[in-house]
Design an enzyme around this catalytic site. Structure first.
Site, PDB file in Angstrom:
ATOM      1  N   TYR A 208       0.823  -1.203   0.000  1.00  0.00           N
ATOM      2  CA  TYR A 208       0.000   0.000   0.000  1.00  0.00           C
ATOM      3  C   TYR A 208       0.864   1.262   0.000  1.00  0.00           C
ATOM      4  CZ  TYR A 208      -4.310  -2.607   0.744  1.00  0.00           C
ATOM      5  OH  TYR A 208      -5.384  -3.438   0.584  1.00  0.00           O
TER       6      TYR A 208
ATOM      7  N   GLU B 104      -7.989  -7.361   5.419  1.00  0.00           N
ATOM      8  CA  GLU B 104      -7.137  -8.422   4.895  1.00  0.00           C
ATOM      9  C   GLU B 104      -6.401  -9.149   6.015  1.00  0.00           C
ATOM     10  OE1 GLU B 104      -4.942  -6.136   2.004  1.00  0.00           O
ATOM     11  OE2 GLU B 104      -6.847  -5.608   1.034  1.00  0.00           O
TER      12      GLU B 104
END
Length: 394
Positions: free
Chosen positions: A98, A140
Site C-alpha cells: 500500500y 485483509e
C-alpha cells in the site's frame, strides 16, 4: 470518517479528479511498473493491464469510495471494501505494498493535475487513500488470520488427481493437497487463486471458483479464453488446458470471496450465463449434501447445450433437491427455451435471495428484471470474473 476540511475539498475536486482518473491510473501503472517490474511477477494480472480493465477498476473504486464518504459520512462502504479485500487476500497482498501504491499513485496525480494538485488538494485525497487503505489492511489481516496465515501467504501445493473435459473449451481439474494436510475451510461460492509460471518465466495468478469436491479434494472448472479480434488468448487458461495433466502440481491459495451462500431457509434464485455457472454448481453441491429443503430456482443461459459446462451435473443436483426447479435458455439448438434469459412467466419469490454470475451485460440485464419482479436490491448478489467494473457504479 473524513475530516470536515478534507470533505469540502474532496467534494469540490471530485468532478475534476474523477474526469482525470483514467489518465491518472494509466500514468500510475506505467510509472510503477517501469520502476518496479517485479510487481508484474506473481501479483498484477498483465492481461488486465493490457486491456485497461484493472486501470478502470482502480479508478472506479477510488471514486466510488470517495463519493460514499461524502454521501454517507457516518458509514463505511463495506460492500465495496469487502470485495476488494477478498481479491487482495487471494493474491497475498501485503501492508507494505500500500505504501508503494501510494507513492506512485500520488506521483501520477501530481503529474496529471499539475497546478491543480495544490498541497491542500493532495492532503485531502491522501486522507481518502489512507482511510480506504487502512480499512483494507485491517480487513485483509482478519482474512489472513482466519486462514492461519498471519504473513498473508496461504499458498500450498496441490496435486491434480483427475482431469475431465466438460465441453470443447472447458476442463475440470480435481485437486488434492500434496502435503496430505486437511483442506482449508470453504464457504459455498468462494474461489481460489492459482499461481503459475508462464513460458516467459513470469508468474501469473488467476482466480477460479470451487465448483465441487469432497472431503479430500477440491475441483476448479476452467474455460479456455480464445483469442479474438480485440484480445489475445488467456495466458493461464491456455496453459492449464494444454499442459496440466493428472499427477502435476499447482500452487493454489486458500479460498476467498464474499459472495457466498447464505444460511437460513429463504428461497434461492441462481441466474447464470456461460462459465458463470461454476460458483452456483458449488452452492448446489452444498445444498444437496446438507439435505436442504429451501425453494431453489436455477436459471442458466448459454449459446447451446454443447457449450453448457456441467449441465448434466447441475440437472442431477437440482433433481436431488426436494423443492428445486431448473430452467435453461439456449441461443442455438434445442434442449431449453430459445433465446436469452427472460424472467417473464416465472414465479420469482419476492423474498428470494438472488445470485448472479456471468458477463456484465448479462448481469445488468437480468438484475433489472429481478428488480421489476419485486426483489429488493440488497438481496441481489453477484460475482464478477475479473476486475469488478460494476460495484463502484452500483
Amino acid at each position: 470518517m473524513l475530516s470536515t476540511q478534507s470533505a469540502e475539498i474532496v467534494r469540490a475536486t471530485l468532478p475534476v479528479v474523477g474526469a482525470h482518473l483514467d489518465e491518472i491510473t494509466a500514468r500510475f501503472y506505467t510509472t510503477m511498473f517501469a520502476d518496479r517490474p517485479e510487481l508484474l511477477d506473481g501479483l498484477f494480472n498483465r492481461a488486465n493491464q493490457a486491456n485497461g480493465e484493472q486501470r478502470r477498476a482502480l479508478a472506479g473504486s477510488i471514486a466510488g469510495f470517495a463519493k460514499a464518504l461524502l454521501d454517507h459520512p457516518d458509514e463505511r462502504p463495506d460492500a465495496l471494501l469487502s470485495r476488494i479485500a477478498h481479491k487482495h487476500a487471494s493474491l497475498a497482498v501485503t501492508d507494505d505494498q500500500y505504501v508503494i501504491v501510494h507513492k506512485y499513485l500520488f506521483g501520477a496525480i501530481a503529474d496529471v493535475l499539475g497546478e491543480a494538485a495544490t498541497p491542500e488538494v493532495v492532503a485531502a485525497w491522501d486522507e481518502v487513500y489512507w482511510l480506504m487503505g487502512g480499512a483494507l489492511i485491517a480487513m485483509e489481516a482478519r482474512l489472513y488470520a482466519e486462514k492461519g496465515a498471519a504473513d498473508g501467504r496461504t499458498w500450498r501445493e496441490w496435486t491434480v488427481v483427475d482431469r475431465r473435459a466438460e465441453t470443447p473449451d472447458v476442463v475440470s481439474f480435481v485437486l488434492r493437497p500434496s502435503d496430505g494436510d486437511p483442506l482449508p475451510a470453504l464457504r459455498p461460492g468462494q474461489y481460489v487463486s492459482v499461481r503459475m509460471r508462464m513460458p516467459d518465466g513470469i508468474h501469473q495468478i488467476r482466480q477460479y471458483s470451487v465448483s465441487g469436491g469432497d472431503a479430500h479434494t477440491r475441483r476448479i472448472t476452467v474455460k479456455r479464453v480464445r483469442a479474438t479480434e480485440n484480445a489475445p488468448e488467456g495466458e493461464m487458461s491456455t496453459l492449464l488446458h494444454a499442459d496440466t495433466r493428472v499427477g502435476d502440481t499447482l500452487t493454489v491459495s486458500a479460498p476467498f470471496g464474499d459472495v457466498v451462500l447464505s444460511d437460513g431457509d429463504r428461497p434461492l434464485v441462481f441466474a447464470t450465463a456461460g462459465i458463470g455457472c461454476t460458483p452456483v454448481v458449488g452452492m448446489l453441491h452444498h445444498l444437496a449434501a446438507t439435505g436442504a429443503t429451501r425453494r431453489v430456482l436455477a436459471l442458466h443461459a448459454d449459446r447451446s447445450r454443447a457449450v453448457h459446462a456441467l449441465w448434466k451435473e447441475t440437472s442431477e443436483l437440482v433433481a436431488a433437491l426436494p423443492n428445486a426447479q431448473q430452467v435453461v435458455w439456449y441461443e442455438e439448438g434445442e434442449g431449453g427455451l430459445a433465446g436469452q434469459m427472460d424472467l417473464g412467466g416465472l414465479e420469482i419469490p419476492a423474498d428470494a435471495e438472488v445470485y448472479l454470475c456471468g458477463p456484465l451485460p448479462f448481469m445488468r440485464h437480468v438484475r433489472a428484471q429481478f428488480l421489476t419482479a419485486g426483489v429488493a436490491a440488497k438481496d441481489i448478489h453477484y460475482e464478477v470474473f475479473g476486475p469488478d467494473l460494476w460495484l463502484p457504479q452500483d
